[in-house]
Enzyme design. Structure first.
Site, PDB file in Angstrom:
ATOM      1  N   CYS A 294       0.839  -1.105  -0.028  1.00 48.00           N
ATOM      2  CA  CYS A 294      -0.069   0.039  -0.040  1.00 48.00           C
ATOM      3  C   CYS A 294       0.880   1.321   0.011  1.00 48.00           C
ATOM      4  O   CYS A 294       0.257   2.275  -0.160  1.00 48.00           O
ATOM      5  CB  CYS A 294      -1.049  -0.141   1.114  1.00 48.00           C
ATOM      6  SG  CYS A 294      -2.107  -1.506   1.182  1.00 48.00           S
TER       7      CYS A 294
ATOM      8  N   GLU B 114      -1.086   5.695  13.497  1.00 48.01           N
ATOM      9  CA  GLU B 114      -0.619   7.175  12.627  1.00 48.01           C
ATOM     10  C   GLU B 114      -0.804   8.388  13.706  1.00 48.01           C
ATOM     11  O   GLU B 114       0.140   9.288  13.743  1.00 48.01           O
ATOM     12  CB  GLU B 114      -1.556   7.355  11.689  1.00 48.01           C
ATOM     13  CG  GLU B 114      -1.294   6.643  10.240  1.00 48.01           C
ATOM     14  CD  GLU B 114      -2.185   7.344   9.149  1.00 48.01           C
ATOM     15  OE1 GLU B 114      -1.808   8.217   8.439  1.00 48.01           O
ATOM     16  OE2 GLU B 114      -3.271   6.952   8.963  1.00 48.01           O
TER      17      GLU B 114
ATOM     18  N   LYS C 251      -9.444   8.645   1.782  1.00 47.96           N
ATOM     19  CA  LYS C 251      -9.858   7.421   1.579  1.00 47.96           C
ATOM     20  C   LYS C 251     -11.188   7.400   2.004  1.00 47.96           C
ATOM     21  O   LYS C 251     -11.979   6.519   1.608  1.00 47.96           O
ATOM     22  CB  LYS C 251      -9.034   6.375   2.382  1.00 47.96           C
ATOM     23  CG  LYS C 251      -7.732   6.066   1.903  1.00 47.96           C
ATOM     24  CD  LYS C 251      -6.947   4.843   2.487  1.00 47.96           C
ATOM     25  CE  LYS C 251      -5.417   4.975   2.192  1.00 47.96           C
ATOM     26  NZ  LYS C 251      -4.728   5.820   2.351  1.00 47.96           N
TER      27      LYS C 251
ATOM     28  N   PHE D  50       0.816  -3.323   4.485  1.00 42.68           N
ATOM     29  CA  PHE D  50       1.159  -4.541   5.065  1.00 42.68           C
ATOM     30  C   PHE D  50       2.565  -5.309   4.682  1.00 42.68           C
ATOM     31  O   PHE D  50       3.202  -4.674   3.524  1.00 42.68           O
ATOM     32  CB  PHE D  50       0.032  -5.530   4.330  1.00 42.68           C
ATOM     33  CG  PHE D  50      -1.335  -5.662   4.694  1.00 42.68           C
ATOM     34  CD1 PHE D  50      -1.622  -4.683   5.819  1.00 42.68           C
ATOM     35  CD2 PHE D  50      -2.471  -6.271   4.215  1.00 42.68           C
ATOM     36  CE1 PHE D  50      -2.990  -4.583   6.455  1.00 42.68           C
ATOM     37  CE2 PHE D  50      -3.816  -5.957   4.672  1.00 42.68           C
ATOM     38  CZ  PHE D  50      -3.926  -5.378   5.592  1.00 42.68           C
TER      39      PHE D  50
ATOM     40  N   HIS E  50      -2.700   8.354   6.019  1.00 40.00           N
ATOM     41  CA  HIS E  50      -2.951   7.091   5.503  1.00 40.00           C
ATOM     42  C   HIS E  50      -4.376   6.826   5.679  1.00 40.00           C
ATOM     43  O   HIS E  50      -5.141   6.537   4.671  1.00 40.00           O
ATOM     44  CB  HIS E  50      -2.030   5.970   5.972  1.00 40.00           C
ATOM     45  CG  HIS E  50      -2.370   4.627   5.258  1.00 40.00           C
ATOM     46  ND1 HIS E  50      -1.861   4.312   3.999  1.00 40.00           N
ATOM     47  CD2 HIS E  50      -2.830   3.524   5.712  1.00 40.00           C
ATOM     48  CE1 HIS E  50      -2.347   3.171   3.651  1.00 40.00           C
ATOM     49  NE2 HIS E  50      -3.006   2.492   4.700  1.00 40.00           N
TER      50      HIS E  50
ATOM     51  N   HIS F 188      -9.486   2.736  -0.512  1.00 44.44           N
ATOM     52  CA  HIS F 188      -8.334   2.365  -0.707  1.00 44.44           C
ATOM     53  C   HIS F 188      -7.836   1.688  -1.857  1.00 44.44           C
ATOM     54  O   HIS F 188      -8.150   0.452  -1.845  1.00 44.44           O
ATOM     55  CB  HIS F 188      -7.880   1.685   0.548  1.00 44.44           C
ATOM     56  CG  HIS F 188      -6.329   1.368   0.964  1.00 44.44           C
ATOM     57  ND1 HIS F 188      -5.679   1.537   0.169  1.00 44.44           N
ATOM     58  CD2 HIS F 188      -6.007   0.712   2.263  1.00 44.44           C
ATOM     59  CE1 HIS F 188      -4.308   1.339   1.008  1.00 44.44           C
ATOM     60  NE2 HIS F 188      -4.653   0.604   1.831  1.00 44.44           N
TER      61      HIS F 188
END
Length: 423
Positions: free
Chosen positions: A170, A321, A342, A406, A310, A347
């Site tokens: 990502c 975050e 997002k 990830f 993010h 996403h």
């Protein structure tokens, strides 16, 4: 020796709910959402049944029937947005030495849609153990090899310099642009066509995320399913899309009178070497990436006007975050608007990092901070200014954008106005 500065002179976005940079900006600045029930296939067997789909047909965007036949949907995204970014830049690439033009494409899952569909065809809907290759598309190998994305974009823009695919989950979209910046900065190329594309909305992708319960099961209200930083969030909404940029050395851009969206002043990436999907609550790895990106940009935490988070909408990411912003920005974190697009466009895995860079550059152009949609019930552990529901007009001269992926990937990038003098 004076360091080469790198600026964005061309930009294009293909995202759910707003094809093209103008439509994209209208969507996110107005706080509208593009999430809906999945229409690409029957989602009823799956736990999560919502996504942010782009209303896209390659033929409507200048691709030939042969190109549409040859390329996976994500590759089509990449070629269309790369061509448009070059046109937006006004750069006459044909007049440049082709080996001084490079391409880098970020993608997390490559040609997932094409491979998924072709497996259904050659296996006769999964009934054949030994698949029948005679029913496959002639260019099936290009679906298997993600390097075909870089080749397609290079052919489309006439680039004969470095052509690379970056796949870091990502964070692919931010890492691809960061890699492109480094090639321009070190003098390997004068112009870099950099960005990312992913089209992951397919049964195999939904099954993968269902297995780890990462995506939201809130399919009864798709428009409000993506809820970053909200206390009622329960997973992210899968999306798709692409964004590409023309990156140039500052003096090169000035000589030709190019419009400059922003300077990419700092970039860093780190890995937590900890867990495939888990994140430490203290946000140390992301904070370190932010610290290094700020140092490279020669920018103090107090200079950051906006943080593009993010903001996936999972509890552990949002809290990770928040901790990272506090650790890296100190008390300024409480005075800095933070938001997640997002909440509006979903996403799109490897593509989202580039789409978010585009959002940052456009926010700087318009002096507007896009909002976090669907944020009605703040999580007490996420206690920063997440710009709920409505965009905010304010000067936006320096922006921090971050990505988390990830595998433990953590990336950060600093964009500034290109008016400051060379240090």
């Amino acid at each position: 020796m004076t360091e080469r500065r790198v600026v964005i002179t061309g930009l294009e976005v293909l995202a759910p709910g707003g094809l093209g940079r103008e439509g994209f900006w209208r969507l996110i600045s107005e706080g509208r959402t593009a999430t809906r029930g999945i229409t690409f296939f029957d989602p009823s067997p799956f736990r999560s049944r919502v996504a942010a789909e782009a209303d896209f047909c390659g033929l409507d965007h200048g691709l030939s029937p042969q190109e549409v036949r040859r390329m996976d949907r994500a590759a089509q995204f990449a070629v269309v947005t790369a061509r448009s970014a070059v046109a937006d830049s006004g750069a006459e690439l044909a007049a440049l030495a082709p080996h001084r033009i490079g391409v880098v494409v970020g993608s997390a899952v490559g040609a997932t849609m094409g491979l998924d569909e072709e497996y259904r065809v050659v296996s006769d809907g999964g009934r054949l153990d030994l698949v029948d290759h005679r029913y496959a598309v002639p260019h099936l190998y290009d679906y298997l090899a993600p390097s075909s994305f870089a080749a397609e974009v290079a052919w489309a823009v006439g680039a004969e310099g470095p052509a690379t695919v970056v796949s870091t989950g990502c964070t692919s979209g931010i890492d691809a642009v960061g890699y492109g910046v480094e090639l321009v900065r070190e003098g390997t190329v004068d112009v870099m066509v950099a960005g990312a594309a992913d089209a992951p909305i397919s049964p195999i992708t939904m099954a993968c995320f269902d297995a780890i319960k990462a995506t939201t099961p809130r399919y009864d209200d798709p428009e409000h399913a993506s809820r970053p930083f909200d206390g009622t969030r329960n997973g992210f909404v899968l999306g798709e899309g692409s964004a590409f940029f023309v990156l140039e050395e500052w003096e090169h851009a000035v000589r030709r009178g190019a419009h400059v969206y922003a300077e990419i002043a700092g970039y860093a990436t780190r890995s937590n070497a900890y867990h495939m999907t888990g994140l430490r609550r203290d946000g140390a790895e992301m904070a370190e990436a932010i610290r290094v990106a700020l140092a490279e940009a020669r920018t103090n935490p107090e200079d950051i006007d906006y943080v593009n988070a993010h903001g996936s909408g999972t509890r552990q990411n949002d809290r990770h975050e928040t901790a990272a912003f506090k650790k890296s920005l100190g008390s300024h974190a409480y005075r800095t608007p933070v938001s997640s697009i997002k909440s509006m466009v979903g996403h799109s895995l490897g593509a989202i990092g580039s789409i978010e860079i585009a959002a940052c550059a456009l926010a700087m152009q318009h002096d507007v901070v896009p909002p976090t949609a669907n944020l009605h019930t703040p999580d007490p552990e996420c206690d920063l200014d997440y710009v709920p529901l409505t965009a905010r007009e304010q000067p936006v001269g320096s922006v921090l954008t971050v990505g988390s992926g990830f595998g433990g990937f953590q990336s950060a990038m600093v964009l500034t106005t290109a008016r400051r003098s060379t240090v």
